[in-house]
Design a protein around this motif. Structure first.
Motif, short mmCIF file in Angstrom:
data_model
loop_
_atom_site.label_atom_id
_atom_site.label_comp_id
_atom_site.label_asym_id
_atom_site.label_seq_id
_atom_site.Cartn_x
_atom_site.Cartn_y
_atom_site.Cartn_z
N ILE A 36 54.24 58.00 75.01
CA ILE A 36 53.82 58.38 73.66
C ILE A 36 53.96 59.90 73.54
O ILE A 36 53.58 60.64 74.46
N MET A 37 54.53 60.35 72.43
CA MET A 37 54.65 61.80 72.21
C MET A 37 54.08 62.13 70.85
O MET A 37 54.14 61.32 69.92
N ILE A 38 53.52 63.34 70.73
CA ILE A 38 52.96 63.74 69.44
C ILE A 38 53.68 65.01 68.96
O ILE A 38 54.51 64.96 68.07
N ASP A 39 53.40 66.15 69.61
CA ASP A 39 54.03 67.39 69.12
C ASP A 39 55.45 67.58 69.68
O ASP A 39 56.29 68.18 69.02
N GLY A 40 55.70 67.11 70.90
CA GLY A 40 57.03 67.26 71.48
C GLY A 40 57.33 68.66 71.98
O GLY A 40 58.47 68.98 72.29
N THR A 41 56.30 69.50 72.06
CA THR A 41 56.54 70.89 72.49
C THR A 41 55.65 71.30 73.67
O THR A 41 55.47 72.49 73.92
N GLY A 42 55.04 70.34 74.36
CA GLY A 42 54.24 70.67 75.54
C GLY A 42 52.83 71.11 75.23
O GLY A 42 52.13 71.64 76.11
N MET A 43 52.35 70.92 73.99
CA MET A 43 51.03 71.43 73.60
C MET A 43 49.92 70.38 73.67
O MET A 43 48.78 70.71 73.94
N CYS A 44 50.23 69.12 73.36
CA CYS A 44 49.15 68.14 73.17
C CYS A 44 48.78 67.39 74.44
O CYS A 44 47.68 66.86 74.56
N GLY A 45 49.69 67.28 75.38
CA GLY A 45 49.40 66.56 76.64
C GLY A 45 49.58 65.06 76.54
O GLY A 45 49.39 64.35 77.52
N GLY A 46 49.95 64.56 75.35
CA GLY A 46 50.08 63.12 75.18
C GLY A 46 51.12 62.48 76.09
O GLY A 46 50.97 61.33 76.50
N CYS A 47 52.16 63.22 76.43
CA CYS A 47 53.28 62.64 77.19
C CYS A 47 53.17 62.93 78.69
O CYS A 47 54.17 62.88 79.40
N ARG A 48 51.92 63.17 79.14
CA ARG A 48 51.68 63.55 80.54
C ARG A 48 52.19 62.47 81.50
O ARG A 48 51.94 61.29 81.32
N LYS A 52 53.43 66.71 84.73
CA LYS A 52 54.54 67.26 83.91
C LYS A 52 54.43 66.66 82.52
O LYS A 52 53.83 65.61 82.33
N PHE A 53 55.06 67.32 81.56
CA PHE A 53 55.11 66.80 80.20
C PHE A 53 56.54 66.33 79.93
O PHE A 53 57.48 67.14 79.98
N ALA A 54 56.66 65.03 79.65
CA ALA A 54 58.01 64.46 79.47
C ALA A 54 58.78 65.15 78.36
O ALA A 54 60.00 65.25 78.42
N CYS A 55 58.08 65.66 77.34
CA CYS A 55 58.79 66.24 76.19
C CYS A 55 59.48 67.57 76.51
O CYS A 55 60.51 67.86 75.91
N VAL A 56 58.91 68.34 77.41
CA VAL A 56 59.54 69.64 77.71
C VAL A 56 60.10 69.72 79.13
O VAL A 56 61.10 70.38 79.37
FE1 FES Z 1 52.67 66.70 73.32
FE2 FES Z 1 54.58 66.30 75.11
S1 FES Z 1 54.31 65.32 73.23
S2 FES Z 1 52.87 67.61 75.30
#
Ligand code: FES
Ligand code: NAD
Length: 276
Positions: free
Chosen positions: A217-229, A237-241
């Motif tokens: 699951i991704m939310i911001d896609g920029t490494g800020m929210c932690g959703g994609c941990r 690691k964060f999958a989005c960045v």
């Molecule tokens: Fe938020 Fe990756 S989507 S840190």
């Protein structure tokens, strides 16, 4: 009111639940590289979902998105027609695939994950590799982009669970046959988590390096929210960045698979409510 910007210029239904959209997104199309994705939001109240860029054309200013209806947002997206707009498209996001001449590469796509391997197949072929591609799906109808992958592959192997097209069996069985037959220098697998886990196991049995693409699951896609941990080699690691591609052997698969199921009940309830 934000003006919608991303126009759908082509819409093809590939199977009962799979759709192929061409979307006007010139700035993203100019920069997109294999392995990268976008995050989209259909409307002001919509959730943000990541989708891999299946193809892009800088000259036409379009990107291609292939998706499966699995929840409310993808069900809503599937209802949009040519000429309609998507509110937000953010991208290209994520680290691109390392495209270079490895020698002989084996690229495995499962189900709708085939859309995510196509740009990698194309990129690696254009970089001079001998490309062996395996496409696997439940039935013949669900084998997507076979013609496109064929064009950029030295060998294309198709597997179906029911034997309705190609070899009957799982992609891992075809992988075994290829790896046992000839030396392979690098491999990729993209598809359902369980498939990527077992492809990693198969490749590791032969000391073949393998990359997978994680789609939490991704939310911001920029490494800020932690959703994609995700946990990679014991580190967060964060999958989005940091990804979405990682070495398969370094992924904590049990944690990843468990986190992928975390919101299944809520997602099912939301889809059922939308379909009422
Ligand atoms: Fe938020 Fe990756 S989507 S840190
Ligand atoms: P699916 O369940 O039909 O599986 C596709 C193929 O994967 C099967 O035909 C089989 O060959 C192989 N496979 C499945 N389970 C296996 C196992 N246990 N061992 C070995 N091989 C196995 O695929 P689907 O229904 O299209 O799955 C869609 C899933 O793919 C979704 O969950 C979606 O989130 C995921 N997906 C991932 C990415 C990514 O970037 N990782 C991209 C797109 C889709």
């Amino acid at each position: 009111m934000v003006r919608p910007m991303y126009k759908i210029t082509k819409r093809t239904q590939l199977s009962q639940n799979e759709y192929d959209f061409l979307i006007e997104a010139p700035r993203i199309a100019t920069k997109a590289q294999p392995g990268q994705f976008i995050i989209l939001r259909i409307n002001d109240s919509g959730e943000r979902i990541p989708l891999t860029i299946a193809e892009s054309s800088a000259t036409k200013g379009t990107i291609r998105l292939v998706f499966q209806v699995i929840g409310k947002t993808t069900a809503e997206l599937a209802q949009l027609n040519v000429g309609e707009f998507i509110l937000d498209l953010t991208g290209p996001l994520g680290m691109p695939t390392e495209i270079k001449d490895y020698g002989t590469v084996l690229i495995v796509g499962g189900g709708v994950g085939i859309a995510a391997i196509f740009p990698i197949v194309k990129g690696l072929k254009n970089a001079g590799n001998r490309v062996i591609t395996i496409l696997g799906a439940k039935t013949a109808e669900l084998v997507i982009l076979a013609k496109e992958c064929q064009e950029y592959s030295d060998e294309l192997i198709i597997t179906t669970d029911d034997g309705s097209l190609g070899m009957k069996g799982l992609v891992t069985e075809a992988m075994e046959q290829v790896i046992a037959r000839e030396p392979i220098n690098y491999s990729w697998a993209i598809g359902p988590s369980i498939m990527m886990k077992f492809c990693t196991e198969t490749a590791s049995n032969y000391d073949l390096p393998i990359n997978v693409s994680l789609n939490p699951i991704m939310i911001d896609g920029t490494g800020m929210c932690g959703g994609c941990r995700v946990t990679i080699d014991g580190n967060i690691k964060f999958a989005c960045v940091d990804g979405p591609e990682f070495k398969g052997t370094q992924v904590n698969w049990d944690e990843f698979i468990s986190r992928m199921k975390q919101y299944t009940d809520e997602e099912d309830a939301c889809l059922a409510d939308y379909q009422k």
